[in-house]
Design a protein around this motif. Structure first.
Motif, PDB file in Angstrom:
ATOM      1  N   GLY A 422       5.993  -0.300  12.224  1.00  0.00           N
ATOM      2  CA  GLY A 422       5.792  -0.456  13.425  1.00  0.00           C
ATOM      3  C   GLY A 422       5.779   0.810  14.118  1.00  0.00           C
ATOM      4  O   GLY A 422       6.035   0.724  15.568  1.00  0.00           O
ATOM      5  N   TYR A 423       5.956   1.907  13.451  1.00  0.00           N
ATOM      6  CA  TYR A 423       6.101   3.332  14.147  1.00  0.00           C
ATOM      7  C   TYR A 423       4.795   4.012  14.552  1.00  0.00           C
ATOM      8  O   TYR A 423       3.837   3.828  13.735  1.00  0.00           O
ATOM      9  N   SER A 424       4.564   4.411  15.695  1.00  0.00           N
ATOM     10  CA  SER A 424       3.178   4.790  16.229  1.00  0.00           C
ATOM     11  C   SER A 424       2.905   6.121  15.389  1.00  0.00           C
ATOM     12  O   SER A 424       3.827   7.040  15.345  1.00  0.00           O
ATOM     13  N   GLY A 425       1.581   6.031  15.094  1.00  0.00           N
ATOM     14  CA  GLY A 425       1.243   7.144  14.141  1.00  0.00           C
ATOM     15  C   GLY A 425       1.205   6.788  12.677  1.00  0.00           C
ATOM     16  O   GLY A 425       0.564   7.402  11.742  1.00  0.00           O
ATOM     17  N   VAL A 426       1.897   5.795  12.156  1.00  0.00           N
ATOM     18  CA  VAL A 426       1.947   5.369  10.904  1.00  0.00           C
ATOM     19  C   VAL A 426       1.163   4.322  10.621  1.00  0.00           C
ATOM     20  O   VAL A 426       0.987   3.337  11.199  1.00  0.00           O
ATOM     21  N   SER A 427       0.006   4.503   9.629  1.00  0.00           N
ATOM     22  CA  SER A 427      -1.149   3.562   9.379  1.00  0.00           C
ATOM     23  C   SER A 427      -0.692   2.767   8.000  1.00  0.00           C
ATOM     24  O   SER A 427      -0.733   1.552   8.376  1.00  0.00           O
ATOM     25  N   GLU A 428      -0.133   3.391   7.060  1.00  0.00           N
ATOM     26  CA  GLU A 428       0.273   2.571   6.061  1.00  0.00           C
ATOM     27  C   GLU A 428       1.433   3.126   5.255  1.00  0.00           C
ATOM     28  O   GLU A 428       1.671   4.414   5.422  1.00  0.00           O
ATOM     29  N   VAL A 429       2.253   2.453   4.619  1.00  0.00           N
ATOM     30  CA  VAL A 429       3.523   2.967   4.164  1.00  0.00           C
ATOM     31  C   VAL A 429       4.218   2.269   3.017  1.00  0.00           C
ATOM     32  O   VAL A 429       3.726   1.061   2.886  1.00  0.00           O
ATOM     33  N   ALA A 430       4.445   3.120   1.855  1.00  0.00           N
ATOM     34  CA  ALA A 430       4.963   2.457   0.784  1.00  0.00           C
ATOM     35  C   ALA A 430       6.214   3.057   0.513  1.00  0.00           C
ATOM     36  O   ALA A 430       6.242   4.349   0.280  1.00  0.00           O
ATOM     37  N   PHE A 478       3.113  12.762   3.081  1.00  0.00           N
ATOM     38  CA  PHE A 478       2.027  12.082   3.651  1.00  0.00           C
ATOM     39  C   PHE A 478       0.980  12.316   2.723  1.00  0.00           C
ATOM     40  O   PHE A 478       0.769  13.165   2.149  1.00  0.00           O
ATOM     41  N   VAL A 479       0.219  11.160   2.491  1.00  0.00           N
ATOM     42  CA  VAL A 479      -0.807  10.981   1.533  1.00  0.00           C
ATOM     43  C   VAL A 479      -2.260  10.590   2.278  1.00  0.00           C
ATOM     44  O   VAL A 479      -2.082  10.022   3.339  1.00  0.00           O
ATOM     45  N   ASP A 480      -3.191  10.734   1.596  1.00  0.00           N
ATOM     46  CA  ASP A 480      -4.404  10.293   2.415  1.00  0.00           C
ATOM     47  C   ASP A 480      -4.791   8.830   2.395  1.00  0.00           C
ATOM     48  O   ASP A 480      -5.322   8.278   3.162  1.00  0.00           O
ATOM     49  N   GLU A 481      -4.347   8.269   1.071  1.00  0.00           N
ATOM     50  CA  GLU A 481      -4.498   6.771   0.911  1.00  0.00           C
ATOM     51  C   GLU A 481      -3.289   6.262  -0.179  1.00  0.00           C
ATOM     52  O   GLU A 481      -2.673   7.162  -0.799  1.00  0.00           O
ATOM     53  N   LEU A 482      -2.941   5.001  -0.276  1.00  0.00           N
ATOM     54  CA  LEU A 482      -2.347   4.435  -1.059  1.00  0.00           C
ATOM     55  C   LEU A 482      -3.050   3.838  -2.046  1.00  0.00           C
ATOM     56  O   LEU A 482      -4.008   3.044  -1.870  1.00  0.00           O
ATOM     57  N   PRO A 483      -2.686   3.947  -3.377  1.00  0.00           N
ATOM     58  CA  PRO A 483      -3.597   3.021  -4.604  1.00  0.00           C
ATOM     59  C   PRO A 483      -3.353   1.544  -4.353  1.00  0.00           C
ATOM     60  O   PRO A 483      -2.351   1.091  -4.187  1.00  0.00           O
ATOM     61  N   ARG A 484      -4.386   1.010  -4.450  1.00  0.00           N
ATOM     62  CA  ARG A 484      -4.390  -0.586  -4.281  1.00  0.00           C
ATOM     63  C   ARG A 484      -4.986  -1.147  -5.335  1.00  0.00           C
ATOM     64  O   ARG A 484      -5.974  -0.618  -6.124  1.00  0.00           O
ATOM     65  N   ASN A 485      -4.634  -2.507  -5.797  1.00  0.00           N
ATOM     66  CA  ASN A 485      -5.379  -3.296  -6.974  1.00  0.00           C
ATOM     67  C   ASN A 485      -6.763  -3.881  -6.187  1.00  0.00           C
ATOM     68  O   ASN A 485      -6.861  -3.772  -5.073  1.00  0.00           O
ATOM     69  N   ALA A 486      -7.231  -4.713  -7.158  1.00  0.00           N
ATOM     70  CA  ALA A 486      -8.693  -5.285  -6.571  1.00  0.00           C
ATOM     71  C   ALA A 486      -8.364  -6.392  -5.382  1.00  0.00           C
ATOM     72  O   ALA A 486      -9.129  -6.625  -4.650  1.00  0.00           O
ATOM     73  N   LEU A 487      -6.937  -6.828  -5.323  1.00  0.00           N
ATOM     74  CA  LEU A 487      -6.612  -7.884  -4.273  1.00  0.00           C
ATOM     75  C   LEU A 487      -6.216  -7.070  -3.108  1.00  0.00           C
ATOM     76  O   LEU A 487      -5.621  -7.769  -2.275  1.00  0.00           O
ATOM     77  N   GLY A 488      -6.325  -6.018  -3.073  1.00  0.00           N
ATOM     78  CA  GLY A 488      -5.638  -4.938  -1.969  1.00  0.00           C
ATOM     79  C   GLY A 488      -4.291  -4.566  -2.135  1.00  0.00           C
ATOM     80  O   GLY A 488      -3.796  -4.128  -0.870  1.00  0.00           O
ATOM     81  N   LYS A 489      -3.525  -5.125  -2.914  1.00  0.00           N
ATOM     82  CA  LYS A 489      -1.952  -4.996  -2.875  1.00  0.00           C
ATOM     83  C   LYS A 489      -1.806  -3.454  -3.365  1.00  0.00           C
ATOM     84  O   LYS A 489      -2.397  -3.064  -4.419  1.00  0.00           O
ATOM     85  N   ASP A 497       4.500   7.209  -9.644  1.00  0.00           N
ATOM     86  CA  ASP A 497       3.979   8.023 -10.775  1.00  0.00           C
ATOM     87  C   ASP A 497       3.422   9.259 -10.120  1.00  0.00           C
ATOM     88  O   ASP A 497       3.617  10.383 -10.324  1.00  0.00           O
ATOM     89  N   GLN A 498       2.625   9.203  -8.852  1.00  0.00           N
ATOM     90  CA  GLN A 498       2.046  10.352  -8.233  1.00  0.00           C
ATOM     91  C   GLN A 498       2.940  11.213  -7.729  1.00  0.00           C
ATOM     92  O   GLN A 498       2.992  12.458  -7.652  1.00  0.00           O
ATOM     93  N   LEU A 499       4.073  10.365  -6.907  1.00  0.00           N
ATOM     94  CA  LEU A 499       5.260  11.218  -6.498  1.00  0.00           C
ATOM     95  C   LEU A 499       5.853  12.003  -7.448  1.00  0.00           C
ATOM     96  O   LEU A 499       6.410  13.267  -7.248  1.00  0.00           O
ATOM     97  N   VAL A 500       6.240  11.268  -8.623  1.00  0.00           N
ATOM     98  CA  VAL A 500       6.938  12.041  -9.851  1.00  0.00           C
ATOM     99  C   VAL A 500       6.021  13.330 -10.204  1.00  0.00           C
ATOM    100  O   VAL A 500       6.740  14.515 -10.273  1.00  0.00           O
ATOM    101  N   ASP A 501       4.864  13.243 -10.420  1.00  0.00           N
ATOM    102  CA  ASP A 501       3.833  13.998 -10.874  1.00  0.00           C
ATOM    103  C   ASP A 501       4.057  15.285  -9.811  1.00  0.00           C
ATOM    104  O   ASP A 501       4.094  16.640 -10.322  1.00  0.00           O
ATOM    105  N   SER A 502       3.757  14.883  -8.671  1.00  0.00           N
ATOM    106  CA  SER A 502       3.680  16.156  -7.590  1.00  0.00           C
ATOM    107  C   SER A 502       4.867  16.921  -7.474  1.00  0.00           C
ATOM    108  O   SER A 502       5.045  18.115  -7.242  1.00  0.00           O
ATOM    109  N   GLU A 503       6.268  16.182  -7.787  1.00  0.00           N
ATOM    110  CA  GLU A 503       7.702  16.736  -7.803  1.00  0.00           C
ATOM    111  C   GLU A 503       7.475  17.836  -8.943  1.00  0.00           C
ATOM    112  O   GLU A 503       8.050  18.780  -8.902  1.00  0.00           O
TER     113      GLU A 503
END
Ligand code: MLC
Ligand code: AMP
Length: 505
Positions: A422-430, A478-489, A497-503
């Motif tokens: 609900g925060y302005s400027g946030v498009s997607e969040v995980a 901040f990431v460019d996109e979030l990984p989603r499965n075929a159903l969009g979840k 895993d991505q965040l652990v790797d980037s750490e």
């Protein structure tokens, strides 16, 4: 054999009559005998009645650890009321939801928490009185008329304990007096807790661990507790060196901090009868290091709000690191296949289910949610994944529910995601939990933003307004996109895993 007490307050009253002069609580150098706490609880009960509390009405306890909190807890039960314990870190949004959902009529608070409650008070028409410990409480107690305290029936509702649900809003777990009494009896039996014990109690009294294990066990066995306002590693280390504690209970973060504290000290505490860990997984490394440094094998046990204590490593037998032991006496556990719900053989991973007198009645005003957590024949689905060994030791290996546990506090990602969406400027969040040496897991938010000026500091500051401190993301990536499965979840495990790797880079 004497009949088991039907409630914690009944056990407390029996012990208070048997040994009125015995120390029940030691708090900031002040001694509270059983008689003194009993009298305070009875006065609180009488004052509640004179004020107009009807049987079954809810009283919230929103204050830091103190003897008055426990007197009010017991007093509410002596007045036929239902207690709603409230996490002292909760902010406006969380408080509004709980007070409204439970229909709280009276709240006992302290000066530190009151301003936060005042922020939502106007939205809570059912909340008729807020009483602050100190002068206001003294005045409230002066209103106590003649009231004959009544011991509750085991089937009566005792506590509505709020626990977050996967949909973000927390649900009230309804615990009956007999659930609480049966579990305290099982715990005292399993851990050989007797009136000779003195528990060093630094856990918060608004959650299962501090209240329903620490305080209930003390009252049930007629023992003593040295109560601290909060955990502080140096203070606890000193108390272990100088005090007369026989037991200490903590979440793994507390043990990690005690080990760190020990590195700067020459002296080692004398031996305690029992160290217990729970609420989150204790790493085998921490278990082993604790044994090396303190010379004690921590007893790890497993519980949850809806069921209080489920399984425990043995008091006398082998305490196996990485496991949570076997069911408490009088209780059952099993591992089932998540789809077929059929029991699985030893060694196979499935969902842990439990059954017995400790299992709660259901969620307050949420029959569908209640139905969802009960399997056939009264088995409660814990949402924890694990396995059981041939010799009956349970190991928790993951969770079917989406949950982060930070320092023993539960954080439901959905709640934070909903706020941030609900925060302005946030498009997607995980929101995910990343491994953390001190807290076990720490909260991290991965955000796709549609405003490049949005900063990490701004997001964290926004969360500060409405969320308890431990739920606030420690980091925002901040990431460019979030990984989603075929159903969009969103695929949380890939985000993690991505965040652990980037750490590691
Ligand atoms: C506090 N903070 C945390 C935190 N606790 N952050 C992440 N995870 C946590 N667990 C943050 C505060 O918001 C604050 O942030 C900063 O740390 C310092 O606050 P503090 O109050 O000084 O924290 P501290 O005393 O260091 O608290 C750590 C702790 C506490 C381990 C003592 O978290 C704690 O008491 N945990 C026990 C939880 C518990 O009782 N769980 C049982 C649930 S029952 P800022 O940014 O605002 O400064 C259950 C069932 C069962 O699960 O099996 O028992
Ligand atoms: P709560 O809902 O706050 O009561 O949290 C209960 C959850 O804490 C359980 O469902 C488990 O996931 C977790 N938990 C409690 N004790 C342990 C433990 N010893 N090891 C691992 N997880 C635990």
């Amino acid at each position: 054999m004497a009949k088991s007490p039907a409630s914690i307050v009944e056990a407390f009253v029996v012990n208070a009559k048997r040994a009125p002069e015995k120390t029940c609580l030691l708090f900031e150098g002040e001694r509270w005998t059983y008689e003194r706490l009993h009298r305070r609880a009875e006065t609180f009960a009488a004052a509640l009645k004179s004020w107009g509390l009807e049987p079954g009405e809810r009283v919230a306890l929103f204050l830091g650890n103190s003897p008055d909190l426990l007197a009010a807890y017991l007093g509410t039960h002596l007045a036929d009321g239902v207690v709603v314990p409230v996490n002292t870190q909760y902010r406006r949004g969380e408080l509004g939801h709980i007070f409204d959902d439970a229909g709280v009529r009276l709240c006992l608070t302290d000066c530190e928490r009151r301003p936060e409650l005042d922020r939502v008070r106007g939205d809570l028409p059912e909340l008729k009185a807020v009483v602050e410990v100190g002068e206001e409480l003294d005045d409230f107690l002066k209103g106590a008329g003649n009231h004959e305290p009544r011991l509750p029936d085991g089937e009566d509702l005792a506590v509505i304990a709020y626990t977050s649900g996967t949909t973000g809003r927390s649900k009230g777990a309804m615990l009956l007096h007999r659930n609480l009494a049966a579990n305290a009896e099982a715990v005292c039996d399993a851990w050989r807790w007797t009136a000779d014990d003195n528990l060093l109690l630094t856990l918060p009294l608004f959650h299962t661990h501090g209240l329903m294990v620490g305080a209930h066990g003390t009252f049930f066995s007629g023992a003593s507790a040295e109560l601290h306002r909060k955990f502080d590693a140096a203070g606890v280390y000193d108390a272990l060196l100088e005090g007369s504690a026989t037991m200490f209970f903590g979440v793994p973060t507390m043990y990690v901090r005690l080990l760190r504290e020990a590195r700067g000290r020459d002296e080692r505490p004398r031996s305690l009868r029992l160290y217990v860990s729970g609420s989150a997984a204790l790493s085998p490394q921490a278990f082993e290091e604790f044994e090396e440094v303190f010379g004690e094998r921590i007893l790890e046990r497993y519980g949850m709000t809806e069921t209080i204590m489920n399984t425990t490593n043995p008091y006398e037998g082998e305490r196996r690191p990485g496991t949570v032991g076997r069911p408490f006496p009088g209780q059952e556990a099993r591992v089932v296949d998540v789809r077929s719900r059929e029991p699985l053989p030893a060694g196979e991973v499935g969902e842990i289910e439990v059954r017995g007198p400790h299992v709660f009645k259901g969620y307050w005003k949420r029959p569908e949610a209640t139905e969802e957590v009960f399997d056939r024949d009264g088995w409660f689905r814990t949402g924890d994944l694990g396995s059981v060994s041939e010799d009956g030791y349970y190991t928790i290996s993951g969770r079917a529910k989406e949950l982060i546990i930070s320092g023993g506090y539960n954080v439901y990602p959905r709640e934070i995601e909903e706020l941030l969406e609900g925060y302005s400027g946030v498009s997607e969040v995980a929101v995910v939990g990343l491994p953390d040496e001190e807290y076990g897991e720490r909260v991290v938010a991965a955000i796709v933003r549609d405003n490049r000026d949005l900063t990490e500091a701004e997001i964290i500051d926004f969360c500060r307004q409405d969320l308890a401190g431990y739920k606030r993301p420690r980091e925002v990536v901040f990431v460019d996109e979030l990984p989603r499965n075929a159903l969009g979840k969103v695929q949380k495990h890939l985000v993690r895993d991505q965040l652990v790797d980037s750490e590691g880079e």
